[in-house]
Motif scaffolding. Structure first.
Motif, mmCIF file in Angstrom:
data_model
loop_
_atom_site.group_PDB
_atom_site.id
_atom_site.type_symbol
_atom_site.label_atom_id
_atom_site.label_comp_id
_atom_site.label_asym_id
_atom_site.label_seq_id
_atom_site.Cartn_x
_atom_site.Cartn_y
_atom_site.Cartn_z
ATOM 1 N N LEU A 195 -6.179 -19.926 41.666
ATOM 2 C CA LEU A 195 -5.109 -19.861 40.664
ATOM 3 C C LEU A 195 -4.976 -18.449 40.109
ATOM 4 N N SER A 196 -6.096 -17.792 39.827
ATOM 5 C CA SER A 196 -6.030 -16.440 39.258
ATOM 6 C C SER A 196 -5.430 -15.448 40.250
ATOM 7 N N THR A 197 -5.802 -15.571 41.535
ATOM 8 C CA THR A 197 -5.236 -14.679 42.557
ATOM 9 C C THR A 197 -3.760 -14.963 42.751
ATOM 10 N N PHE A 198 -3.380 -16.235 42.709
ATOM 11 C CA PHE A 198 -1.968 -16.609 42.834
ATOM 12 C C PHE A 198 -1.148 -15.952 41.732
ATOM 13 N N LYS A 199 -1.613 -16.060 40.494
ATOM 14 C CA LYS A 199 -0.869 -15.478 39.376
ATOM 15 C C LYS A 199 -0.772 -13.963 39.508
ATOM 16 N N ARG A 200 -1.877 -13.343 39.921
ATOM 17 C CA ARG A 200 -1.872 -11.886 40.064
ATOM 18 C C ARG A 200 -0.922 -11.443 41.179
ATOM 19 N N ASP A 201 -1.017 -12.099 42.329
ATOM 20 C CA ASP A 201 -0.125 -11.758 43.448
ATOM 21 C C ASP A 201 1.331 -12.031 43.099
ATOM 22 N N PHE A 202 1.556 -13.126 42.390
ATOM 23 C CA PHE A 202 2.921 -13.513 42.024
ATOM 24 C C PHE A 202 3.573 -12.440 41.156
ATOM 25 N N GLU A 203 2.853 -11.977 40.149
ATOM 26 C CA GLU A 203 3.440 -10.998 39.232
ATOM 27 C C GLU A 203 3.654 -9.647 39.907
ATOM 28 N N LYS A 204 2.846 -9.344 40.925
ATOM 29 C CA LYS A 204 3.063 -8.114 41.686
ATOM 30 C C LYS A 204 4.375 -8.179 42.469
ATOM 31 N N ILE A 205 4.700 -9.382 42.954
ATOM 32 C CA ILE A 205 5.901 -9.559 43.778
ATOM 33 C C ILE A 205 7.155 -9.741 42.926
ATOM 34 N N PHE A 206 7.066 -10.638 41.942
ATOM 35 C CA PHE A 206 8.262 -11.024 41.184
ATOM 36 C C PHE A 206 8.391 -10.325 39.835
ATOM 37 N N HIS A 207 7.310 -9.668 39.356
ATOM 38 C CA HIS A 207 7.316 -8.959 38.072
ATOM 39 C C HIS A 207 7.633 -9.891 36.893
ATOM 40 N N ILE A 208 7.136 -11.113 37.005
ATOM 41 C CA ILE A 208 7.329 -12.126 35.969
ATOM 42 C C ILE A 208 6.263 -13.199 36.189
ATOM 43 N N THR A 209 5.947 -13.956 35.160
ATOM 44 C CA THR A 209 4.937 -14.999 35.330
ATOM 45 C C THR A 209 5.494 -16.135 36.198
ATOM 46 N N PRO A 210 4.620 -16.866 36.914
ATOM 47 C CA PRO A 210 5.105 -17.969 37.748
ATOM 48 C C PRO A 210 5.890 -19.017 36.973
ATOM 49 N N SER A 211 5.407 -19.397 35.806
ATOM 50 C CA SER A 211 6.085 -20.445 35.027
ATOM 51 C C SER A 211 7.484 -20.016 34.624
ATOM 52 N N ARG A 212 7.586 -18.769 34.182
ATOM 53 C CA ARG A 212 8.900 -18.269 33.758
ATOM 54 C C ARG A 212 9.845 -18.151 34.946
ATOM 55 N N TRP A 213 9.315 -17.665 36.075
ATOM 56 C CA TRP A 213 10.151 -17.537 37.274
ATOM 57 C C TRP A 213 10.651 -18.892 37.751
ATOM 58 N N LEU A 214 9.775 -19.884 37.756
ATOM 59 C CA LEU A 214 10.167 -21.224 38.208
ATOM 60 C C LEU A 214 11.300 -21.774 37.350
ATOM 61 N N LEU A 215 11.179 -21.607 36.029
ATOM 62 C CA LEU A 215 12.234 -22.101 35.145
ATOM 63 C C LEU A 215 13.546 -21.376 35.416
ATOM 64 N N GLN A 216 13.509 -20.059 35.523
ATOM 65 C CA GLN A 216 14.732 -19.295 35.752
ATOM 66 C C GLN A 216 15.353 -19.605 37.115
ATOM 67 N N ARG A 217 14.509 -19.750 38.126
ATOM 68 C CA ARG A 217 15.022 -20.015 39.475
ATOM 69 C C ARG A 217 15.668 -21.392 39.547
ATOM 70 N N ARG A 218 15.056 -22.372 38.910
ATOM 71 C CA ARG A 218 15.613 -23.726 38.901
ATOM 72 C C ARG A 218 16.927 -23.762 38.124
ATOM 73 N N LEU A 219 16.995 -23.049 37.002
ATOM 74 C CA LEU A 219 18.224 -23.015 36.217
ATOM 75 C C LEU A 219 19.336 -22.263 36.960
ATOM 76 N N GLN A 220 18.967 -21.223 37.678
ATOM 77 C CA GLN A 220 19.945 -20.495 38.491
ATOM 78 C C GLN A 220 20.558 -21.403 39.550
ATOM 79 N N GLU A 221 19.712 -22.177 40.209
ATOM 80 C CA GLU A 221 20.211 -23.112 41.219
ATOM 81 C C GLU A 221 21.057 -24.198 40.567
#
Length: 263
Positions: A195-221
């Motif tokens: 989980l810790s590596t996932f969060k770290r890798d995620f923020e390197k790629i998307f520049h946002i936390t996973p939870s926030r990105w998921l909410l924004q991506r779902r709302l965009q769709e």
């Protein structure tokens, strides 16, 4: 922590789409009444009354259970936990010889001895509600596995493959699977990360936390589906990973300043 029984019975009188959208263990299911629709994000399949299917572990999937007209939905499922399969592998000498690709869900012969066996388990439903039936459950579970291997010997390479998901492209995986309602630990596991590596890798790629990105991506769709496809909020909120309509409506209005119905 309580563990779920290896044999489960489902009964619904109205359409149901509830349940975790992740399959952690191999399983077989038999539809007693109604129909069962499953979507793994790529393919949608429907299994009807009298049909039997196999599901491989570590799958993201959405379910809909449809009762018969004026009736009910009923099914019997058997789950094969990794510990049980390891013991079975040692006891019976079954091993996986190669990694093979199979569909997340595949239909099994409805006229097979396994299908008749699953039908027979209906008479045990009340028995398994009692305490002290673990030994009987284990016997029935092992019987089902032996019958499964008899009708589908090739599944040996799936059932006794105990490897865990390897590290994969996180960006591509998340863009394909953001709409599944599972927690971050599941996403991390399926991408081959802690989980810790996932969060770290995620923020390197998307520049946002996973939870926030998921909410924004779902709302965009959601915004696209509401505006361009003219769908309604009640049609899409579950498909986009929201647990209830009120939460979706609140989040959408906060993001876009208007209620979903006004887009």
């Amino acid at each position: 922590m309580t563990t779920r029984p290896s044999i489960q019975y489902s009964c619904y009188f109205t359409r149901s789409r509830t349940g975790e959208q992740f399959v952690p263990e191999h399983a077989i299911g038999y539809i007693v009444a109604g129909a069962f629709e499953v979507n793994d994000g790529v393919v949608s399949k429907v299994f009807n009354k009298g049909e039997l299917y196999f599901c491989r572990r570590n799958q993201l999937a959405k379910y809909t259970k449809y009762p018969e007209e004026g009736g009910e939905f009923r099914s019997v499922s058997i789950f094969f936990e990794q510990e049980m399969l390891r013991e079975f592998s040692i006891g019976f000498g079954h091993k996986s010889n190669k990694v093979i690709e199979t569909p997340a869900f595949q239909q099994l012969p409805s006229s097979s001895v396994l299908a008749h066996y699953m039908e027979s388990l209906r008479s045990y439903e009340d028995v398994f509600k009692n305490k002290g039936t673990n030994e009987l459950l284990a016997v029935k579970q092992k019987e089902a596995l032996l019958l499964l291997l008899q009708i589908q010997p090739a599944l040996k390479d799936v059932l006794f493959d105990f490897s865990e998901p390897g590290k994969i492209d996180l960006e591509g995986f998340m863009n394909r699977n953001f709409h599944f309602n599972v927690d971050l630990k599941r996403f991390a596991y399926l991408t081959g990360r802690s989980l810790s590596t996932f969060k770290r890798d995620f923020e390197k790629i998307f520049h946002i936390t996973p939870s926030r990105w998921l909410l924004q991506r779902r709302l965009q769709e959601a915004h696209y589906l509401l505006k361009e496809k003219r769908q309604t909020a009640s049609d899409i909120y579950l498909d986009l990973g929201f647990e209830d309509l009120s939460h979706f409506s609140f989040a959408f209005k906060k993001q876009y300043g208007v209620a979903p119905s006004l887009v």
